[in-house]
Design a protein around this motif. Structure first.
Motif, mmCIF file in Angstrom:
data_model
loop_
_atom_site.group_PDB
_atom_site.id
_atom_site.type_symbol
_atom_site.label_atom_id
_atom_site.label_comp_id
_atom_site.label_asym_id
_atom_site.label_seq_id
_atom_site.Cartn_x
_atom_site.Cartn_y
_atom_site.Cartn_z
ATOM 1 N N ASP A 37 85.753 0.649 -57.567
ATOM 2 C CA ASP A 37 86.475 1.799 -57.022
ATOM 3 C C ASP A 37 87.482 1.341 -55.971
ATOM 4 O OD1 ASP A 37 87.096 4.533 -56.467
ATOM 5 O OD2 ASP A 37 85.736 4.474 -54.752
ATOM 6 N N ALA A 38 87.093 0.381 -55.135
ATOM 7 C CA ALA A 38 88.020 -0.165 -54.134
ATOM 8 C C ALA A 38 89.227 -0.798 -54.809
ATOM 9 C CB ALA A 38 87.304 -1.188 -53.263
ATOM 10 N N GLU A 39 88.972 -1.548 -55.880
ATOM 11 C CA GLU A 39 90.068 -2.195 -56.598
ATOM 12 C C GLU A 39 90.978 -1.160 -57.245
ATOM 13 O OE1 GLU A 39 87.666 -6.335 -57.662
ATOM 14 O OE2 GLU A 39 87.846 -4.733 -59.161
ATOM 15 N N ALA A 40 90.388 -0.080 -57.747
ATOM 16 C CA ALA A 40 91.205 0.991 -58.343
ATOM 17 C C ALA A 40 92.095 1.655 -57.298
ATOM 18 C CB ALA A 40 90.307 2.029 -59.001
ATOM 19 N N LYS A 41 91.674 1.598 -56.029
ATOM 20 C CA LYS A 41 92.472 2.165 -54.939
ATOM 21 C C LYS A 41 93.406 1.118 -54.328
ATOM 22 C CE LYS A 41 89.363 5.951 -53.583
ATOM 23 N NZ LYS A 41 88.423 5.960 -54.711
ATOM 24 N N GLY A 42 93.545 -0.014 -54.980
ATOM 25 C CA GLY A 42 94.510 -1.013 -54.541
ATOM 26 C C GLY A 42 93.958 -2.109 -53.665
ATOM 27 N N ILE A 43 92.660 -2.093 -53.356
ATOM 28 C CA ILE A 43 92.067 -3.133 -52.507
ATOM 29 C C ILE A 43 91.606 -4.268 -53.415
ATOM 30 C CG2 ILE A 43 90.350 -3.651 -50.731
ATOM 31 C CD1 ILE A 43 90.221 -0.636 -50.155
ATOM 32 N N THR A 44 92.539 -5.108 -53.787
ATOM 33 C CA THR A 44 92.240 -6.204 -54.700
ATOM 34 C C THR A 44 91.989 -7.495 -53.925
ATOM 35 O OG1 THR A 44 94.558 -6.829 -54.928
ATOM 36 C CG2 THR A 44 93.704 -5.151 -56.453
#
Length: 375
Positions: free
Chosen positions: A51-58
């Motif tokens: 979910d974090a990655e989907a929000k741009g926190i890669t």
């Protein structure tokens, strides 16, 4: 030879733990916002690493924040996490951002883990405590942990002096010593979220923080390896009230040393679990007593003081939250008393006396051992 390997995922269903003691806020300072955040929407509920990655926190673009979120869900996969990303502080931190975190979470957050972008100074402790005191006044009592940015841990100030900042703890734990790039914000946030409010996150049987090779070599944020420090140097850091990771002889795990809060050791609120327990009690008692606000009060017609039935009513109502905590094993016992000798007709005020008996923590074991000719 052909080979098929399954790696089971965790957290994909977005399930959360029961209750709300696990709800945690992670406060980060960064002028660059991931794609899922905006300047008007800086706080997000994060349900998993995916979910974090989907929000741009890669991992490529926001490596440190991604690391903290990953470690949080490694330790507490069913916990609820809010992440707030705020503009860099230029000279000092006042930590007013936690009030924005409170608002964005509708008051759900029970503990805040803060990662300042400035070097640690003692005024950060008092500043964060001031904001947490505001939350307490507004019936949203919470605790806070500062993951300090420190260049030399040998010159740290003493946090266990007369200044009252009991709502704040300070961590100087770092990422695994073989890497030592980031602090341990996600790790300590996950440990607190995993723990019941009365539990010390240094409990050896429950809180092994080693994640495979990660955190197997505990270090401090200035790069010092804990194994290279003397017993006295570590004791000095503990006497000053700092939380860090350590190992025990003959054991392969890694553990937090303790849960000091920034107040004198003799205080009733000298440890994180004391403050979490009290915060939970205050929230529960408030929830049960709130419906009585502006309600009628029956008095004894002969004395004008509180009627016995009114005293009993408030005693029973005030006990409900403490009963819940005792059943959950979070309190050893409690007592609620309403003195009938109160002139409520003149004051419209009812005083309720509540006493809680907390659980203790096994910080020292004293074993007397020796030889004898017979037993």
């Amino acid at each position: 030879m052909g080979k098929l390997i399954f790696v089971k995922g965790e957290g994909g269903l977005g399930r959360t733990s029961g209750g709300n003691d696990h709800i945690t806020g992670l406060v980060i300072y960064d002028n660059e916002l991931p794609s899922g955040f905006t300047t008007d929407d800086r706080v997000k509920h994060i349900t998993s690493v995916e979910d974090a990655e989907a929000k741009g926190i890669t991992e490529d673009d926001y490596a440190e924040l991604h690391y903290h979120i990953s470690r949080f869900f490694d330790i507490a996969p069913a916990a609820k996490l809010y992440v707030g990303i705020f503009a860099d502080a230029n000279e000092t931190h006042d930590f007013a951002e936690i009030l924005k975190m409170r608002d964005a979470s509708d008051g759900e957050i029970l503990q805040y883990v803060v990662v300042p972008n400035l070097a640690f100074v003692e005024t950060q402790v008092t500043a964060l405590n001031l904001q947490l005191a505001k939350l307490e006044d507004e019936k949203a009592p919470s605790v806070g942990v500062i993951c300090a940015k420190v260049s030399n841990t040998t010159t740290l100030p003493d946090l266990r002096t007369a200044g009252v900042s009991n709502l704040v703890s300070v961590s100087i734990a770092s990422q695994d010593g073989d890497k030592n790039s980031y602090g341990a914000a996600g790790l300590i946030a996950g440990a607190i979220a995993k723990a019941q409010v009365h539990e010390n996150i240094g409990w050896v049987a429950k809180f092994n923080m080693a994640l495979g090779a990660e955190y197997d070599v505990p270090a401090l944020v200035d790069g010092k390896l804990v194994k290279n420090l003397t017993t006295q140097q570590l004791a000095d850091l503990e006497d000053k009230g700092y939380i860090f990771l350590k190992k025990y002889p003959g054991n392969t795990g890694t553990y937090f040393n303790d849960t000091f809060s920034c107040v004198v050791p003799t205080s009733d609120y000298a440890y994180l679990e004391n403050n979490r327990t009290m915060a939970k009690a205050m929230r529960l008692v408030y929830s049960y007593l709130l419906p009585t606000f502006n309600s009628p009060l029956k008095v004894d017609a002969n004395t004008g003081k509180l009627a016995p039935s009114t005293c009993s009513y408030f005693e029973v109502l005030g006990s409900k939250g403490l009963e819940e905590m005792e059943r959950a094993g979070e309190l050893s016992g409690w007592k609620v008393v309403v003195d009938p000798d109160q002139n409520v007709l003149a004051t419209s005020e009812v005083e309720i006396a509540m006493q809680q008996v907390p659980l203790g923590v096994t910080r020292t074991l004293k074993v007397k051992i020796g030889f004898t000719s017979k037993v």
